[in-house]
Write a protein that holds these residues in place. Sequence first.
Motif, PDB file in Angstrom:
ATOM      1  N   LYS A   3       0.854  -1.196   0.000  1.00  0.00           N
ATOM      2  CA  LYS A   3       0.000   0.000   0.000  1.00  0.00           C
ATOM      3  C   LYS A   3       0.891   1.249   0.000  1.00  0.00           C
ATOM      4  O   LYS A   3       1.051   1.920   1.006  1.00  0.00           O
ATOM      5  N   THR A   4       1.486   1.500  -1.161  1.00  0.00           N
ATOM      6  CA  THR A   4       2.414   2.620  -1.264  1.00  0.00           C
ATOM      7  C   THR A   4       1.685   3.956  -1.386  1.00  0.00           C
ATOM      8  O   THR A   4       2.290   5.004  -1.244  1.00  0.00           O
ATOM      9  N   GLN A   5       0.387   3.921  -1.679  1.00  0.00           N
ATOM     10  CA  GLN A   5      -0.429   5.138  -1.708  1.00  0.00           C
ATOM     11  C   GLN A   5      -1.129   5.264  -0.359  1.00  0.00           C
ATOM     12  O   GLN A   5      -1.915   4.403   0.013  1.00  0.00           O
ATOM     13  N   LEU A   6      -0.819   6.319   0.391  1.00  0.00           N
ATOM     14  CA  LEU A   6      -1.493   6.603   1.657  1.00  0.00           C
ATOM     15  C   LEU A   6      -2.308   7.871   1.487  1.00  0.00           C
ATOM     16  O   LEU A   6      -1.784   8.881   1.021  1.00  0.00           O
ATOM     17  N   THR A   7      -3.566   7.811   1.857  1.00  0.00           N
ATOM     18  CA  THR A   7      -4.428   8.988   1.800  1.00  0.00           C
ATOM     19  C   THR A   7      -4.904   9.306   3.204  1.00  0.00           C
ATOM     20  O   THR A   7      -5.540   8.475   3.850  1.00  0.00           O
ATOM     21  N   PHE A   8      -4.538  10.486   3.685  1.00  0.00           N
ATOM     22  CA  PHE A   8      -4.953  10.967   4.998  1.00  0.00           C
ATOM     23  C   PHE A   8      -6.127  11.916   4.799  1.00  0.00           C
ATOM     24  O   PHE A   8      -6.051  12.845   3.989  1.00  0.00           O
ATOM     25  N   LEU A   9      -7.210  11.679   5.542  1.00  0.00           N
ATOM     26  CA  LEU A   9      -8.405  12.523   5.463  1.00  0.00           C
ATOM     27  C   LEU A   9      -8.496  13.435   6.677  1.00  0.00           C
ATOM     28  O   LEU A   9      -8.444  12.965   7.818  1.00  0.00           O
ATOM     29  N   ILE A  10      -8.653  14.725   6.423  1.00  0.00           N
ATOM     30  CA  ILE A  10      -8.897  15.699   7.491  1.00  0.00           C
ATOM     31  C   ILE A  10     -10.236  16.352   7.185  1.00  0.00           C
ATOM     32  O   ILE A  10     -10.388  17.026   6.159  1.00  0.00           O
ATOM     33  N   GLY A  11     -11.196  16.136   8.055  1.00  0.00           N
ATOM     34  CA  GLY A  11     -12.523  16.705   7.857  1.00  0.00           C
ATOM     35  C   GLY A  11     -12.557  18.184   8.178  1.00  0.00           C
ATOM     36  O   GLY A  11     -11.574  18.779   8.617  1.00  0.00           O
ATOM     37  N   GLY A  12     -13.707  18.761   7.967  1.00  0.00           N
ATOM     38  CA  GLY A  12     -13.921  20.167   8.278  1.00  0.00           C
ATOM     39  C   GLY A  12     -14.259  20.352   9.749  1.00  0.00           C
ATOM     40  O   GLY A  12     -14.002  19.477  10.584  1.00  0.00           O
ATOM     41  N   SER A  13     -14.872  21.461  10.054  1.00  0.00           N
ATOM     42  CA  SER A  13     -15.135  21.806  11.458  1.00  0.00           C
ATOM     43  C   SER A  13     -16.134  20.871  12.134  1.00  0.00           C
ATOM     44  O   SER A  13     -16.161  20.800  13.360  1.00  0.00           O
ATOM     45  N   VAL A  14     -16.919  20.117  11.362  1.00  0.00           N
ATOM     46  CA  VAL A  14     -17.848  19.156  11.967  1.00  0.00           C
ATOM     47  C   VAL A  14     -17.369  17.714  11.802  1.00  0.00           C
ATOM     48  O   VAL A  14     -18.094  16.772  12.085  1.00  0.00           O
ATOM     49  N   GLY A  15     -16.128  17.542  11.339  1.00  0.00           N
ATOM     50  CA  GLY A  15     -15.530  16.213  11.295  1.00  0.00           C
ATOM     51  C   GLY A  15     -15.703  15.507   9.969  1.00  0.00           C
ATOM     52  O   GLY A  15     -15.816  16.134   8.918  1.00  0.00           O
ATOM     53  N   LEU A  16     -15.712  14.177  10.052  1.00  0.00           N
ATOM     54  CA  LEU A  16     -15.854  13.309   8.880  1.00  0.00           C
ATOM     55  C   LEU A  16     -17.112  12.460   9.020  1.00  0.00           C
ATOM     56  O   LEU A  16     -17.505  12.113  10.137  1.00  0.00           O
ATOM     57  N   SER A  17     -17.695  12.080   7.909  1.00  0.00           N
ATOM     58  CA  SER A  17     -18.884  11.232   7.948  1.00  0.00           C
ATOM     59  C   SER A  17     -18.527   9.849   8.481  1.00  0.00           C
ATOM     60  O   SER A  17     -17.402   9.368   8.323  1.00  0.00           O
TER      61      SER A  17
END
Length: 160
Positions: A101-115
């Motif tokens: 898994k050489t592709q890492l995607t980090f998710l940062i949500g907005g002010s109310v977070g992530l779904s």
Amino acid sequence: MQKITVLCVGKLKEKFYLDATAEYAKRLSRYCKLDILELPESRLPEEPSPAQIQQALDAEAAAITAKLPKGGALVALCIEGTPCSSEEMSRKMQQLAVSGKTQLTFLIGGSVGLSENLKRRADWKLSMSPMTFPHHLARVMLLEQIYRAFQIRQGTKYHK
């Protein structure tokens, strides 16, 4: 070379955040291919209802899903995630790379977070801290920790 995408809800406006982000992006260019993608944050009223918050989360999740790179590992930054030390993060990133898994995607949500749907999809739920930080600062903190993870892996003196 590892590919890292930081997918963020919300745009940086403050110069000090922009400068810090640019500095870490420059440093990381020696270790990985870094993409930082910004998506617009849903506008909410001053005191949003739970339904309005859910609608915003759903809209942001749809925008995030449309921009997700194919394959690799998905890392959701969320308060209910597992906290880890810098050394543990370095090991985890290395383990993911070694497992293909050489592709890492980090998710940062907005002010109310992530779904919740995005959190369930994640291969790794990461908590930066039990404290609450502005999501713009979380971006800078994440980039620093990614840089630190590479420094730990290289055995440099950056991490003391």
